[in-house]
Design a protein around this motif. Structure first.
Motif, mmCIF file in Angstrom:
data_model
loop_
_atom_site.group_PDB
_atom_site.id
_atom_site.type_symbol
_atom_site.label_atom_id
_atom_site.label_comp_id
_atom_site.label_asym_id
_atom_site.label_seq_id
_atom_site.Cartn_x
_atom_site.Cartn_y
_atom_site.Cartn_z
ATOM 1 N N ALA A 90 0.833 -1.206 0.000
ATOM 2 C CA ALA A 90 0.000 0.000 0.000
ATOM 3 C C ALA A 90 0.863 1.250 0.000
ATOM 4 O O ALA A 90 0.537 2.248 -0.660
ATOM 5 N N TYR A 91 1.973 1.225 0.716
ATOM 6 C CA TYR A 91 2.874 2.376 0.772
ATOM 7 C C TYR A 91 3.433 2.699 -0.610
ATOM 8 O O TYR A 91 3.612 3.865 -0.973
ATOM 9 N N ALA A 92 3.687 1.655 -1.390
ATOM 10 C CA ALA A 92 4.283 1.860 -2.707
ATOM 11 C C ALA A 92 3.259 2.181 -3.783
ATOM 12 O O ALA A 92 3.568 2.900 -4.739
ATOM 13 N N GLY A 93 2.022 1.652 -3.658
ATOM 14 C CA GLY A 93 1.112 1.749 -4.783
ATOM 15 C C GLY A 93 -0.306 2.178 -4.486
ATOM 16 O O GLY A 93 -1.151 2.119 -5.382
ATOM 17 N N ASN A 94 -0.611 2.626 -3.258
ATOM 18 C CA ASN A 94 -1.971 3.084 -2.986
ATOM 19 C C ASN A 94 -2.187 4.451 -3.623
ATOM 20 O O ASN A 94 -1.425 5.390 -3.373
ATOM 21 N N PRO A 95 -3.239 4.617 -4.457
ATOM 22 C CA PRO A 95 -3.413 5.885 -5.176
ATOM 23 C C PRO A 95 -3.693 7.072 -4.271
ATOM 24 O O PRO A 95 -3.351 8.205 -4.623
ATOM 25 N N THR A 96 -4.330 6.851 -3.136
ATOM 26 C CA THR A 96 -4.550 7.960 -2.212
ATOM 27 C C THR A 96 -3.218 8.516 -1.717
ATOM 28 O O THR A 96 -3.019 9.741 -1.649
ATOM 29 N N LEU A 143 -7.299 -1.254 -1.462
ATOM 30 C CA LEU A 143 -6.314 -0.549 -0.645
ATOM 31 C C LEU A 143 -4.888 -1.003 -0.914
ATOM 32 O O LEU A 143 -3.970 -0.186 -0.994
ATOM 33 N N VAL A 144 -4.695 -2.312 -1.051
ATOM 34 C CA VAL A 144 -3.348 -2.873 -1.166
ATOM 35 C C VAL A 144 -2.921 -3.019 -2.618
ATOM 36 O O VAL A 144 -1.745 -2.865 -2.953
ATOM 37 N N GLY A 145 -3.883 -3.315 -3.502
ATOM 38 C CA GLY A 145 -3.558 -3.485 -4.915
ATOM 39 C C GLY A 145 -3.435 -4.918 -5.353
ATOM 40 O O GLY A 145 -3.288 -5.195 -6.543
ATOM 41 N N GLU A 146 -3.489 -5.871 -4.423
ATOM 42 C CA GLU A 146 -3.398 -7.288 -4.732
ATOM 43 C C GLU A 146 -4.424 -8.048 -3.911
ATOM 44 O O GLU A 146 -4.869 -7.575 -2.860
ATOM 45 N N ALA A 147 -4.786 -9.237 -4.396
ATOM 46 C CA ALA A 147 -5.749 -10.063 -3.682
ATOM 47 C C ALA A 147 -5.109 -10.654 -2.428
ATOM 48 O O ALA A 147 -3.920 -10.995 -2.431
ATOM 49 N N PRO A 194 4.026 13.341 -16.474
ATOM 50 C CA PRO A 194 3.523 12.488 -15.381
ATOM 51 C C PRO A 194 3.082 11.111 -15.879
ATOM 52 O O PRO A 194 2.443 10.978 -16.928
ATOM 53 N N GLU A 195 3.435 10.107 -15.119
ATOM 54 C CA GLU A 195 3.035 8.730 -15.380
ATOM 55 C C GLU A 195 2.400 8.165 -14.104
ATOM 56 O O GLU A 195 2.734 8.579 -13.007
ATOM 57 N N PRO A 196 1.463 7.228 -14.246
ATOM 58 C CA PRO A 196 0.833 6.659 -13.045
ATOM 59 C C PRO A 196 1.840 5.915 -12.179
ATOM 60 O O PRO A 196 2.722 5.223 -12.690
ATOM 61 N N VAL A 197 1.708 6.099 -10.894
ATOM 62 C CA VAL A 197 2.559 5.409 -9.918
ATOM 63 C C VAL A 197 1.785 4.295 -9.225
ATOM 64 O O VAL A 197 2.312 3.203 -8.998
#
Length: 496
Positions: free
Chosen positions: A39-45, A216-220, A472-475
């Motif tokens: 989540a720290y690396a890839g959460n969009p919020t 929230l995390v990005g993975e199941a 800008p590119e999506p993170v």
């Protein structure tokens, strides 16, 4: 009981949350720290908040630019289509170039205070970024524990349905031989139908929790491990509040915003003061041999007049505002009102943090007590169920008594796993309210942690007008490719 013994007992209770039977299998268990790192690396919020903070950083060089020299160069070419009738010297065509350098010397303190306001707002933004980080982590912890809880609740409901199916079959068999009545069969059928309904609800709850985890995390979530003991929990609510008053990022952000609003008042006051600037100008005009009129040399011969004009000047400009229609006073009053609002906002945030911290501590304490009570309830319910079944075998208990005992046992176990989930989430909420729920506090294995000062130090002194960043590119990671979650128990996940 002393405060120290109470604190040790509570810490021991939290530590018990991480103890559960081990499961065999080849699936690599996902830990809570691993989920937080993802989540720290890839959460969009969170990644969006970092981008917003980088935008806030740019306000500092923007404010500094108002106090730096400015250079303007203009050029023009004109072609006369119709020459004035009464002018015989008007040029047919003209090339003109001008350059001007302006150097602000004194702006009434507007630049200095504007820069200070921007710098303080950078600090406020960094505090808000910390708050966003803690908020996202709290949501991840809640989602992680929800999956563990709902996985356990589904497993309990599945076991309950299987037990009631066996019970119904045994009831039918005994009814066939005349040992039980149709009422006993109907009661068993009713409880089985209700259990299947509860099972469907538990399945839906687990799917909802898993999908929320993915968001929230990005993975199941797969093979979730038991959460580790929570670090740094306070001994009393007052201790938690004292730490929160010093370290909570929301309070710090509100304080910095109030300071920045004070600088805004000074910027507005500067509009009433004189300004001083230096300037230099240079101009070049070429009439391309189209300027009419002739001159004469010493012998009286006609010659072409000058076709080029050059000029240069330098000086200082002093501007003293005498009357501006009341605008400066209105701007000062407006910013004073905004400063007053920021002062009240700081008190509001402080109140909210105190209330949140005390409420979270009370919830955590109550959940710990609930764990102890529910553990006793589970043990007692299991013992009662075993006794009722034994008494039913000798005819002293009815089928309804068995059904009631099974329902009581299920309810106690569900309340137990719910209390475990609530205790952990409430404990983490206490840590978050204290301002100690950030990546460096939790020891995440997420590589190099994001440092907002790196970007601020990179841009705060930039002068060039062409110093751009890359496109800008999506993170944040997308979840469109994650499979739809199924309402099945993950045997590799551990109890909360």
């Amino acid at each position: 009981m002393t405060a120290k013994r109470i604190y040790n007992r509570r810490c021991a209770a939290i530590a018990l949350l991480s103890l559960s039977p081990a499961f065999t299998g080849q699936v690599q268990a996902e830990t809570l720290q691993g989920a937080l790192a993802k989540a720290y690396a890839g959460n969009p919020t969170l990644t969006g908040a970092r981008a917003g903070q980088r935008a806030t950083d740019e306000n500092v060089p923007i404010q500094k630019a108002s106090g730096r020299p400015g250079v303007d160069v203009t050029g023009s070419f004109s072609e006369s289509i119709l020459k004035p009738t009464i002018s015989f010297t008007s040029p047919q065509r003209t090339i003109n170039a001008q350059a001007q350098l302006n150097v602000p010397i004194y702006q009434g303190g507007a630049v200095r205070n504007g820069v200070k306001a921007a710098q303080v707002r950078v600090e406020a933004g960094q505090a808000n970024l910390r708050g966003t980080e803690a908020s996202v982590f709290s949501q991840v912890v809640g989602a992680y524990m929800d999956v563990l809880r709902d996985n356990a609740v589904l497993s309990l409901n599945q076991s309950n349905v299987r037990a009631l199916e066996v019970n119904l079959q045994a009831t039918n068999d005994r009814f066939e031989v005349g040992d039980l009545t149709r009422t006993d069969v109907a009661q068993s059928q009713s409880r089985l139908a209700l259990a299947r309904s509860d099972l469907q609800t538990a399945q839906a709850n687990l799917v909802t929790s898993r999908e929320n985890y993915i968001a929230l995390v990005g993975e199941a979530p797969e093979a979730l491990d038991s959460p580790p003991p929570l670090p740094g929990l306070p001994a009393t609510a007052d201790d938690a509040v004292q730490v929160a008053l010093n370290d909570n990022p929301d309070i710090l952000a509100a304080k910095k915003s109030r300071i920045a609003a004070g600088y805004d008042v000074k910027v507005a006051r500067a509009a009433r003061l004189p300004t001083l600037s230096g300037f230099t100008q240079a101009g070049y005009t070429n009439y391309l041999h189209t300027l009419g009129g002739t001159a004469q040399d010493a012998e009286g011969n006609a010659i072409e007049g000058p076709q080029v004009n050059k000029q240069a000047a330098a000086g200082v400009q002093l501007s003293i505002p005498l009357y501006q229609g009341g605008q400066p006073a209105a701007q000062v009053r407006r910013n004073q009102a905004l400063e007053s609002q920021a002062i009240e906002r700081e008190i509001e945030v402080e109140r909210g943090v105190i209330s949140q911290t005390r409420a979270a501590y009370a919830s955590w304490q109550a959940s710990l007590e609930s764990i102890e009570s529910n553990q006793k309830a589970v043990d007692a319910a299991d013992l009662a169920l075993e006794g009722v079944r034994a008494e039913n075998s000798v005819g002293s208990r009815t089928i309804l008594d068995i059904l009631d005992a099974e329902q009581e046992s299920l309810r106690a176990k569900v309340q137990m796993v719910t209390a475990q989930r609530n205790a952990y989430v409430a404990g983490f909420s206490v840590i978050a309210a204290m301002g100690h729920a950030e990546a460096d506090d939790l020891g995440l294995d997420a590589g190099t942690l994001y440092d907002p000062m790196v970007n601020y130090n990179r841009v705060k002194g930039k002068w060039l007008d062409w110093s751009f960043d890359h496109k800008p590119e999506p993170v944040a990671t997308r979840t469109v490719d994650t499979p739809t979650q199924k309402p099945n128990v993950d045997p590799a996940s551990k109890q909360p």
